[in-house]
Design a protein around this motif. Structure first.
Motif, mmCIF file in Angstrom:
data_model
loop_
_atom_site.group_PDB
_atom_site.id
_atom_site.type_symbol
_atom_site.label_atom_id
_atom_site.label_comp_id
_atom_site.label_asym_id
_atom_site.label_seq_id
_atom_site.Cartn_x
_atom_site.Cartn_y
_atom_site.Cartn_z
ATOM 1 N N UNK A 5 16.831 75.079 18.989
ATOM 2 C CA UNK A 5 16.753 76.395 18.360
ATOM 3 C C UNK A 5 18.084 77.136 18.480
ATOM 4 N N UNK A 6 18.692 77.081 19.658
ATOM 5 C CA UNK A 6 19.981 77.747 19.864
ATOM 6 C C UNK A 6 21.058 77.100 19.001
ATOM 7 N N UNK A 7 21.012 75.780 18.892
ATOM 8 C CA UNK A 7 21.978 75.076 18.048
ATOM 9 C C UNK A 7 21.838 75.513 16.595
ATOM 10 N N UNK A 8 20.606 75.603 16.125
ATOM 11 C CA UNK A 8 20.365 76.034 14.746
ATOM 12 C C UNK A 8 20.878 77.440 14.482
ATOM 13 N N UNK A 9 20.647 78.341 15.428
ATOM 14 C CA UNK A 9 21.119 79.721 15.263
ATOM 15 C C UNK A 9 22.640 79.790 15.238
ATOM 16 N N UNK A 22 23.826 78.431 11.903
ATOM 17 C CA UNK A 22 23.571 79.415 10.849
ATOM 18 C C UNK A 22 24.598 80.541 10.888
ATOM 19 N N UNK A 23 24.908 81.027 12.079
ATOM 20 C CA UNK A 23 25.907 82.100 12.210
ATOM 21 C C UNK A 23 27.272 81.614 11.737
ATOM 22 N N UNK A 24 27.612 80.380 12.073
ATOM 23 C CA UNK A 24 28.889 79.828 11.618
ATOM 24 C C UNK A 24 28.937 79.774 10.088
ATOM 25 N N UNK A 25 27.851 79.378 9.473
ATOM 26 C CA UNK A 25 27.821 79.311 8.002
ATOM 27 C C UNK A 25 27.993 80.693 7.380
ATOM 28 N N UNK A 26 27.348 81.704 7.960
ATOM 29 C CA UNK A 26 27.484 83.077 7.454
ATOM 30 C C UNK A 26 28.929 83.533 7.555
ATOM 31 N N UNK A 27 29.537 83.302 8.703
ATOM 32 C CA UNK A 27 30.926 83.723 8.883
ATOM 33 C C UNK A 27 31.874 82.967 7.956
ATOM 34 N N UNK A 28 31.668 81.678 7.809
ATOM 35 C CA UNK A 28 32.534 80.887 6.938
ATOM 36 C C UNK A 28 32.409 81.340 5.490
ATOM 37 N N UNK A 29 31.204 81.688 5.054
ATOM 38 C CA UNK A 29 31.003 82.160 3.679
ATOM 39 C C UNK A 29 31.663 83.516 3.465
ATOM 40 N N UNK A 30 31.611 84.375 4.473
ATOM 41 C CA UNK A 30 32.176 85.719 4.338
ATOM 42 C C UNK A 30 33.677 85.744 4.561
ATOM 43 N N UNK A 31 34.235 84.711 5.124
ATOM 44 C CA UNK A 31 35.643 84.690 5.512
ATOM 45 C C UNK A 31 36.583 84.911 4.332
ATOM 46 N N UNK A 32 36.224 84.383 3.183
ATOM 47 C CA UNK A 32 37.102 84.497 2.012
ATOM 48 C C UNK A 32 37.295 85.940 1.553
ATOM 49 N N UNK A 62 35.601 84.533 16.414
ATOM 50 C CA UNK A 62 34.178 84.309 16.640
ATOM 51 C C UNK A 62 33.785 82.884 16.255
ATOM 52 N N UNK A 63 34.361 82.363 15.172
ATOM 53 C CA UNK A 63 34.084 80.980 14.768
ATOM 54 C C UNK A 63 34.509 79.989 15.852
ATOM 55 N N UNK A 64 35.650 80.259 16.477
ATOM 56 C CA UNK A 64 36.108 79.385 17.561
ATOM 57 C C UNK A 64 35.131 79.424 18.731
ATOM 58 N N UNK A 65 34.654 80.615 19.049
ATOM 59 C CA UNK A 65 33.684 80.763 20.145
ATOM 60 C C UNK A 65 32.368 80.067 19.794
ATOM 61 N N UNK A 66 31.943 80.193 18.561
ATOM 62 C CA UNK A 66 30.716 79.524 18.112
ATOM 63 C C UNK A 66 30.883 78.013 18.184
ATOM 64 N N UNK A 67 32.079 77.537 17.844
ATOM 65 C CA UNK A 67 32.350 76.101 17.949
ATOM 66 C C UNK A 67 32.194 75.609 19.378
ATOM 67 N N UNK A 68 32.657 76.406 20.333
ATOM 68 C CA UNK A 68 32.490 76.044 21.747
ATOM 69 C C UNK A 68 31.010 76.055 22.133
ATOM 70 N N UNK A 69 30.293 77.061 21.652
ATOM 71 C CA UNK A 69 28.859 77.131 21.940
ATOM 72 C C UNK A 69 28.134 75.906 21.403
ATOM 73 N N UNK A 70 28.437 75.537 20.169
ATOM 74 C CA UNK A 70 27.797 74.377 19.550
ATOM 75 C C UNK A 70 28.095 73.121 20.372
ATOM 76 N N UNK A 71 29.319 72.998 20.836
ATOM 77 C CA UNK A 71 29.700 71.843 21.648
ATOM 78 C C UNK A 71 28.883 71.796 22.938
#
Length: 144
Positions: free
Chosen positions: A34-38, A41-51, A64-73
Motif C-alpha cells: 500500500x505504501x509503495x502504491x501511494x 502515485x505521488x511520483x506520477x502526479x509530480x512528474x505530470x505536473x513538472x512540465x 521531492x521526487x528524489x525523496x520519493x525515489x528513496x522511499x520507493x527503494x
C-alpha cells in the motif's frame, strides 16, 4: 521407522506458531504494498505536473521526487526481506514435516531457517521504519 499419527499431530502443533508468523508477515507485505502504491502515485502526479511548474517550484518538485525515489527503494527492499522471511518460514515448516516423515535429524537446519526468518523480518521492519521516517520528514509541494 514409519511415523505415527501422533508424530504428525505433534509436528502440526509445533508449526502452528510459524503459520501465525506467516499471517503477520503477509499483513506487513500488504501494508508495504500500500505504501509503495501511494509513493508511486505521488511520483506520477509530480512528474505530470513538472512540465508546467516554474523554476523554483520545479526544483522543489525534483527534490521531492528524489525523496520519493528513496522511499520507493526502501519499501521495495522491505518487501524483498518480508518475502524472504515468509520463504524461510515455509521452508522451516516443510523441514519439520520432512524430518518427521523420513526420520531425519533436521533440528539445526530448522533452527537456522528460523534465525534467517527472524533476521529477514528484522531487516524488513527496519527498512519499513526508515521509509516511514522519510515519508514524515519529506516536505510536500503541491503542484499548481
Amino acid at each position: 521407522m514409519e511415523p505415527h499419527v501422533s508424530d504428525i499431530v505433534r509436528i502440526v502443533q509445533l508449526v502452528v506458531a510459524p503459520v501465525f508468523l506467516l499471517t503477520a508477515v503477509g499483513t506487513i507485505i500488504a501494508a508495504l504494498n500500500s505504501r509503495l502504491g501511494r509513493a508511486v502515485d505521488r511520483r506520477r502526479v509530480l512528474e505530470a505536473a513538472l512540465r508546467g511548474l516554474g523554476a523554483a517550484e520545479a526544483q522543489n518538485a525534483q527534490d521531492e521526487l528524489a525523496q520519493i525515489g528513496r522511499r520507493i527503494h526502501y519499501v521495495y527492499l522491505a518487501i524483498v526481506f518480508a518475502v524472504l522471511c515468509a520463504l524461510f518460514v515455509c521452508l522451516m515448516i516443510a523441514g519439520a514435516f520432512i524430518g518427521a516423515l523420513v526420520s531425519a535429524e533436521l533440528t539445526r537446519t530448522i533452527a537456522a531457517l528460523f534465525v534467517l526468518a527472524m533476521l529477514a523480518l528484522i531487516g524488513s521492519l527496519v527498512l519499513f521504519l526508515r521509509e516511514i521516517f522519510l515519508a514524515v520528514s519529506t516536505p510536500r509541494h503541491v503542484p499548481k
